[in-house]
Design an enzyme around this catalytic site. Structure first.
Site, PDB file in Angstrom:
ATOM      1  N   LYS A 176     -68.834 -59.002  59.603  1.00 34.22           N
ATOM      2  CA  LYS A 176     -68.148 -60.308  59.507  1.00 34.22           C
ATOM      3  C   LYS A 176     -67.128 -60.162  58.369  1.00 34.22           C
ATOM      4  O   LYS A 176     -67.455 -60.250  57.188  1.00 34.22           O
ATOM      5  CB  LYS A 176     -69.182 -61.402  59.223  1.00 34.22           C
ATOM      6  CG  LYS A 176     -68.670 -62.668  58.545  1.00 34.22           C
ATOM      7  CD  LYS A 176     -67.628 -63.441  59.307  1.00 34.22           C
ATOM      8  CE  LYS A 176     -67.113 -64.604  58.451  1.00 34.22           C
ATOM      9  NZ  LYS A 176     -65.972 -64.216  57.585  1.00 34.22           N
ATOM     10  N   GLY A 229     -68.624 -60.369  47.586  1.00 33.24           N
ATOM     11  CA  GLY A 229     -67.806 -61.577  47.500  1.00 33.24           C
ATOM     12  C   GLY A 229     -68.114 -62.351  46.238  1.00 33.24           C
ATOM     13  O   GLY A 229     -68.572 -61.776  45.243  1.00 33.24           O
ATOM     14  N   GLU A 251     -73.031 -57.797  45.970  1.00 33.78           N
ATOM     15  CA  GLU A 251     -72.008 -57.277  45.053  1.00 33.78           C
ATOM     16  C   GLU A 251     -71.084 -58.444  44.735  1.00 33.78           C
ATOM     17  O   GLU A 251     -70.359 -58.898  45.610  1.00 33.78           O
ATOM     18  CB  GLU A 251     -71.251 -56.149  45.781  1.00 33.78           C
ATOM     19  CG  GLU A 251     -70.306 -55.410  44.919  1.00 33.78           C
ATOM     20  CD  GLU A 251     -71.023 -54.780  43.759  1.00 33.78           C
ATOM     21  OE1 GLU A 251     -70.653 -55.114  42.628  1.00 33.78           O
ATOM     22  OE2 GLU A 251     -71.971 -53.995  43.985  1.00 33.78           O
ATOM     23  N   CYS A 285     -62.748 -56.487  42.164  1.00 37.89           N
ATOM     24  CA  CYS A 285     -63.965 -56.821  41.407  1.00 37.89           C
ATOM     25  C   CYS A 285     -63.968 -56.037  40.111  1.00 37.89           C
ATOM     26  O   CYS A 285     -64.593 -56.429  39.137  1.00 37.89           O
ATOM     27  CB  CYS A 285     -65.224 -56.439  42.155  1.00 37.89           C
ATOM     28  SG  CYS A 285     -65.211 -56.841  43.856  1.00 37.89           S
ATOM     29  N   GLU A 386     -64.364 -65.211  36.008  1.00 37.07           N
ATOM     30  CA  GLU A 386     -63.541 -64.301  36.808  1.00 37.07           C
ATOM     31  C   GLU A 386     -62.341 -65.064  37.374  1.00 37.07           C
ATOM     32  O   GLU A 386     -62.509 -66.082  38.038  1.00 37.07           O
ATOM     33  CB  GLU A 386     -64.383 -63.722  37.952  1.00 37.07           C
ATOM     34  CG  GLU A 386     -63.655 -62.641  38.708  1.00 37.07           C
ATOM     35  CD  GLU A 386     -64.540 -61.940  39.740  1.00 37.07           C
ATOM     36  OE1 GLU A 386     -65.236 -62.646  40.491  1.00 37.07           O
ATOM     37  OE2 GLU A 386     -64.507 -60.700  39.792  1.00 37.07           O
TER      38      GLU A 386
END
Ligand code: UN1
Length: 497
Positions: A176, A229, A251, A285, A386
């Site tokens: 997906k 994500g 992650e 990331c 972030e």
């Protein structure tokens, strides 16, 4: 260019969503350009994919691992053949400069050849039994149907990281992909199809995270979810998998820092900082979002950094002169703009950038100026959260110990870096930095596929992707005892007086 019509791929069939509903993917450098339409899948579509993957699992798990791996070698060869085409599509669909897009595809190719090699290893162990005439060993077992939920920032590399080891280990998969990169995922799936994988072994479900993604995570017949994500979505995935007893590999976010000590090679440290902070427009990331600068070099470093940053050329990823591409969509652009407001309110000083870039051609896309924030303290939100954009904060440190303490003062722990010529400090940093990855005299980005990838603390849940560690995610151990004594032998009892 004519927009692509993407479809789901289930049991070797290309299908629309049962509802017929579709969504759109647009070029982030020219928002008016439609790149692709793709199905808006919901539970019914997901059900069909899970049935196909379950059915295929029955026979795929019995295909010898070296034979499974041959399909993955083939995928690697095809990726090599289509590298340029895929890179161009990626640049158009999510904006990263072509050189970086080629690197993304190359990471998929590397992963193919590395994972396929595992087909002839997948080692277990043999060990003596405590009983006579008894044999003991361990072997790796596939887990079953794996749902792979992937982000848009590495639209080829990350699906490959997940799908390739999963398949070599004998699992079947349902990908997906992020709703921003359906065309890249579709092209990747066409390559898997061309490699001749049996029907149902690899499946693709397009759609929104809160619809198709959620349905996959909640599906009772999915055995494992591997997710990359946001931390918010990761929390939902982890919670749901916990409740439904699924294997789960997460992650998530990062707030990566690069330390520059007073003894560092400053030219080198600047190169690293610019690449780490502004490569992929900061949408990694692993991006460098904090620069922890020793007070003795901070002034000089800042001057040099500003000079380098002012030369970066913003533009469409498909333009070979572009250094920094657009942000992936308008909501990311807004998010980054909001962080700039927060930074100003908190008292940070914008040294360069700080605004949406909308001169000339740039007005048609989601461009944000490469931004450096000074006068930042470790407690400010821009130093803790972030941002996922081309924004880096400068924090002054007085000592090595203080640098490490500030670097570690975050809930995340993905990547990290230190520039120093002092071997003692380098080794102390390797030991004391709380992160899954530490670079010495290199930027926070640049992971290679044959080494473990992942983070400590709230970045992950203890798993590592890539490397041999991917096998730990996609297999479970079976322990086997073979008693060839012809009698009942009771461990811990019959071999004792
Ligand atoms: C990511 O940002 O999710 O080390 C992956 C790197 C790349 C992978 C990044 N090889 O930056």
């Amino acid at each position: 260019m004519t927009p692509l019509t993407c479809q789901n791929y289930i049991a070797d069939q290309w299908l629309n969503a049962v509802s017929g509903d579709t969504l759109e993917s647009r070029n982030p450098a020219v928002n008016s350009e439609l790149v692709a339409t793709f199905p808006r899948s919901v539970t019914t579509d997901v059900d069909a994919a899970v049935i196909a993957a379950r059915q295929a699992y029955r026979t795929w798990r019995l295909v010898p691992a070296p034979a499974r791996a041959e399909y993955i070698y083939k995928v690697g060869e095809l990726l090599l053949q289509y590298k340029e085409e895929l890179a161009l599509l990626m640049s158009r669909e999510m904006g990263k400069p072509l050189t970086e897009a080629r690197g993304d595809v190359q990471e998929g190719i590397d992963c193919a050849f590395y994972s396929a090699g595992e087909g002839r290893r997948l080692f277990g162990q043999t060990t003596p039994s405590e009983m006579p005439n008894k044999f003991a060993m361990t072997m790796r077992m596939p887990i079953g149907v794996c749902a792979l939920i992937t982000p848009w920032n590495f639209p080829i590399a990350i699906p490959c990281w997940k799908a390739m080891p999963a398949l070599v280990c004998g699992n079947t998969v349902i990908l997906k992909p992020a709703e921003d990169t359906p065309a890249c995922a579709t092209k990747l799936m066409e390559i898997f199809q061309q490699a001749g994988l049996p029907a149902g072994v690899v499946n693709l479900i397009h759609g929104l995270g809160e619809e198709a993604g959620k349905a996959l995570v909640e599906h009772p017949d999915v055995d494992l979810v591997s997710f990359t994500g946001s931390s918010e979505t990761g929390a939902f995935v982890g919670e749901t998998c916990g409740r439904t007893h699924k294997r789960v590999c997460l992650e998530m976010g990062g707030k990566n820092a690069q330390i520059v000590m007073e003894d560092a090679d400053l030219e080198l440290a600047i190169e690293g900082a610019v690449w780490g902070a502004f490569g992929t427009s900061g949408q990694r990331c692993t991006a460098t979002s904090r620069l922890l600068l020793h007070r003795d070099i901070k002034k000089q470093f800042t001057t040099m950094l500003l000079e380098r940053t002012s030369k970066l050329r913003l533009g469409a990823g498909t333009n070979p002169n572009t250094d920094v591409g657009p942000l992936v969509n308008t909501s990311q652009l807004q998010r980054v703009s909001q962080y700039l407001e927060i930074a100003r309110e908190e008292g940070a000083k914008v040294l360069i950038g700080g605004k949406i870039a909308n001169e000339g051609e740039l007005q048609h896309g989601n461009f944000f100026q490469p931004t450096i924030l000074d006068s930042v303290t470790p407690k400010m939100r821009v130093a803790r959260e972030e941002i996922f954009g081309p924004v880096v904060v400068l924090i002054e440190v007085n000592s090595f110990e203080e640098a490490i303490a500030i670097l570690n003062d975050t809930p995340y722990g993905l990547s990290s870096s230190i520039y120093t010529r002092d071997i003692n400090r380098a080794f102390a940093a390797m030991r004391d930095i709380e992160a899954g990855i530490t670079y010495i005299n290199g930027p926070t980005i640049g992971a290679e596929v044959h080494l473990p990838f992942g983070g400590v603390k709230q970045t992950g849940n203890g798993h590592r992707e890539a490397g041999t560690t991917a096998m730990e995610v996609f297999t479970e151990w079976k322990t086997v005892y073979v008693d060839f004594s012809g009698g009942l032998q009771r461990a811990q009892i019959d071999n004792r007086d």
